[in-house]
Write an enzyme that holds these catalytic residues in place. Structure first.
Site, PDB file in Angstrom:
ATOM      1  CE  LYS A  70      -4.131  -1.847   2.254  1.00  0.00           C
ATOM      2  NZ  LYS A  70      -5.108  -1.644   3.332  1.00  0.00           N
ATOM      3  CG  ASN A  91      -7.746   0.929  -0.591  1.00  0.00           C
ATOM      4  OD1 ASN A  91      -7.919   1.963  -1.226  1.00  0.00           O
ATOM      5  ND2 ASN A  91      -8.713   0.326   0.078  1.00  0.00           N
ATOM      6  CG  ASP A 106      -8.087   0.667   3.692  1.00  0.00           C
ATOM      7  OD1 ASP A 106      -8.831  -0.199   3.195  1.00  0.00           O
ATOM      8  OD2 ASP A 106      -6.844   0.628   3.614  1.00  0.00           O
ATOM      9  CB  ALA A 132       0.908   4.730  15.798  1.00  0.00           C
ATOM     10  N   GLY A 133       0.474   2.290  13.084  1.00  0.00           N
ATOM     11  CA  GLY A 133       1.098   1.836  11.840  1.00  0.00           C
ATOM     12  C   GLY A 133       0.295   2.284  10.637  1.00  0.00           C
ATOM     13  N   GLY A 134       0.513   1.610   9.520  1.00  0.00           N
ATOM     14  CA  GLY A 134      -0.142   1.973   8.275  1.00  0.00           C
ATOM     15  C   GLY A 134      -1.658   1.883   8.354  1.00  0.00           C
ATOM     16  CG  ASN A 155       1.908   2.362  18.380  1.00  0.00           C
ATOM     17  OD1 ASN A 155       1.220   1.370  18.132  1.00  0.00           O
ATOM     18  ND2 ASN A 155       3.111   2.554  17.841  1.00  0.00           N
ATOM     19  CB  ALA A 159       8.454   7.920  19.014  1.00  0.00           C
ATOM     20  CE1 TYR A 220     -10.797  -9.136   6.766  1.00  0.00           C
ATOM     21  CE2 TYR A 220     -11.712 -11.346   6.746  1.00  0.00           C
ATOM     22  CZ  TYR A 220     -10.943 -10.356   6.162  1.00  0.00           C
ATOM     23  OH  TYR A 220     -10.329 -10.614   4.965  1.00  0.00           O
TER      24      TYR A 220
HETATM   25  P1  ATR Z   1      -0.120  -2.101   9.693  1.00  0.00           P
HETATM   26  O1  ATR Z   1       0.051  -1.635   8.293  1.00  0.00           O
HETATM   27  O2  ATR Z   1      -0.918  -3.365   9.841  1.00  0.00           O
HETATM   28  O3  ATR Z   1      -0.590  -1.026  10.601  1.00  0.00           O
HETATM   29  P2  ATR Z   1       2.512  -1.728  10.792  1.00  0.00           P
HETATM   30  O4  ATR Z   1       2.680  -0.420  10.097  1.00  0.00           O
HETATM   31  O5  ATR Z   1       3.658  -2.670  10.893  1.00  0.00           O
HETATM   32  O6  ATR Z   1       1.346  -2.576  10.142  1.00  0.00           O
HETATM   33  O7  ATR Z   1       1.954  -1.414  12.257  1.00  0.00           O
HETATM   34  C1  ATR Z   1       1.606  -2.419  13.161  1.00  0.00           C
HETATM   35  C2  ATR Z   1       0.967  -1.782  14.379  1.00  0.00           C
HETATM   36  O8  ATR Z   1       0.586  -2.803  15.303  1.00  0.00           O
HETATM   37  C3  ATR Z   1       1.910  -0.869  15.139  1.00  0.00           C
HETATM   38  O9  ATR Z   1       1.143   0.126  15.770  1.00  0.00           O
HETATM   39  C4  ATR Z   1       2.511  -1.836  16.165  1.00  0.00           C
HETATM   40  O10 ATR Z   1       3.071  -1.204  17.291  1.00  0.00           O
HETATM   41  P3  ATR Z   1       4.587  -0.622  17.195  1.00  0.00           P
HETATM   42  O11 ATR Z   1       4.492   0.644  16.385  1.00  0.00           O
HETATM   43  O12 ATR Z   1       4.955  -0.348  18.602  1.00  0.00           O
HETATM   44  O13 ATR Z   1       5.412  -1.692  16.542  1.00  0.00           O
HETATM   45  C5  ATR Z   1       1.281  -2.610  16.540  1.00  0.00           C
HETATM   46  N1  ATR Z   1       1.508  -3.930  17.130  1.00  0.00           N
HETATM   47  C6  ATR Z   1       1.949  -5.051  16.526  1.00  0.00           C
HETATM   48  N2  ATR Z   1       1.960  -6.087  17.391  1.00  0.00           N
HETATM   49  C7  ATR Z   1       1.507  -5.626  18.585  1.00  0.00           C
HETATM   50  C8  ATR Z   1       1.277  -6.192  19.872  1.00  0.00           C
HETATM   51  N3  ATR Z   1       1.514  -7.485  20.108  1.00  0.00           N
HETATM   52  N4  ATR Z   1       0.793  -5.413  20.852  1.00  0.00           N
HETATM   53  C9  ATR Z   1       0.539  -4.100  20.619  1.00  0.00           C
HETATM   54  N5  ATR Z   1       0.738  -3.491  19.422  1.00  0.00           N
HETATM   55  C10 ATR Z   1       1.206  -4.239  18.421  1.00  0.00           C
END
Ligand code: ATR
Length: 275
Positions: A70, A91, A106, A132-134, A155, A159, A220
């Site tokens: 994406k 997307n 989305d 706070a990811g994508g 998150n 940061a 889901y």
């Molecule tokens: P996506 O595109 O699915 O958002 P991503 O950009 O890799 O994927 O982001 C994953 C998110 O899930 C992040 O917010 C991550 O937290 P970090 O930024 O601290 O890595 C969060 N995440 C993944 N596994 C987690 C867990 N077990 N508990 C809490 N947060 C989790």
């Protein structure tokens, strides 16, 4: 190529599990639109070439883009919709006036599932976004456009939450923190973390999810997700998964490509009953 029917596809890696072909074929049946929609597995280094081939060699009309492409699709697009630009992710791709146009449906899918399908009012609500990811970034602007009193991003890596809150600050009331300082003052809790992939949930303090909370998991599965089970276990007022969001974002893409808006309700029901 069939030569007659317009061609669409979803690109990702992995892609075998994608429900998009089924959803779009159901939309096509329902609206009488003549189109083919397939799932295309793309290797990590081949994305740009695969997109160019699809549109400019094979005459493809539209693509959905899923994990992990994406962000790359966002970079690749010649033009971005106003909602895709701040999302940092695309997307939906199509060709407009000879140029590659990228959109992100989305957030619209999430908002529509919440407000239309589930009758949830977002205006003046205090919303907690976990992650706070994508996935989180892609839906923040459409949520803010609904006029919540607050959108607080929590998150694991604080940061990243702070960066997102700063990025979207001109668009609404935002907050940012880790999980451990959260209190029970939220009406709606949306899970946008990837924790569910490991059947896990973010480490929330007790009380954040309580009998007044509406929970929404952007994920889901064939059964209740880990976050839905967590919220149900804490007596949440409602605990919803992201199946409706998946179908609504697809409907928004379909509308963009074809100008026809499918009725999502029977499609959501079909997927719910036969995952
Ligand atoms: P996506 O595109 O699915 O958002 P991503 O950009 O890799 O994927 O982001 C994953 C998110 O899930 C992040 O917010 C991550 O937290 P970090 O930024 O601290 O890595 C969060 N995440 C993944 N596994 C987690 C867990 N077990 N508990 C809490 N947060 C989790």
């Amino acid at each position: 190529m069939s030569g007659e029917r317009d061609r669409y596809a979803v690109m990702g890696n992995p892609i075998a599990h994608s429900k998009s072909p089924r959803i779009h074929r159901l939309f096509a049946q329902q609206t009488g639109e003549a189109l083919d929609y397939e799932a295309l597995l793309v290797e990590a280094d081949d994305f740009a070439e695969a997109v160019a081939d699809f549109f400019f060699s094979d005459g493809g009309k539209g693509l959905n883009i899923t994990v992990p492409f994406k962000q790359e699709a966002w970079q690749l697009a010649d033009r971005l919709s106003p909602r895709a630009e701040p999302a940092g992710a695309v997307n939906t791709l199509m060709v407009k006036d000879g140029a590659l146009y990228g959109d992100n449906t989305d957030g619209a899918g999430l908002v529509r599932d919440l407000t239309v399908n589930h009758g949830v009012e977002l205006r003046d609500k205090r919303i907690l976004m976990l992650g706070a990811g994508g996935a989180a970034r892609g839906v923040i602007l459409p949520l803010l456009e609904q006029g919540p009193a607050l959108l607080h991003i929590a998150n694991r890596t604080v940061a990243r939450a702070e960066q997102l809150a700063e990025h979207f600050a001109p668009h609404g009331a935002l907050g940012a923190s880790g999980f451990d300082t959260l209190d029970d003052d939220f009406d709606i809790v949306i899970n946008a973390t990837a924790a569910g992939l490991d059947n896990d949930v973010p480490p929330l303090p007790e009380g954040v999810v309580n009998p007044h909370t509406l929970c929404y998991d952007m994920m889901y599965g064939s059964g209740p997700t880990a976050f839905v089970r967590y919220c149900t276990g804490r007596g949440a007022a409602r605990a919803l998964d992201g199946l409706g969001m998946l179908v609504e974002q697809a409907a928004e893409s379909f509308h963009l490509w074809r100008g026809a808006r499918p009725d999502t309700r029977p499609v959501i029901q079909a997927l719910r009953h036969q995952p």
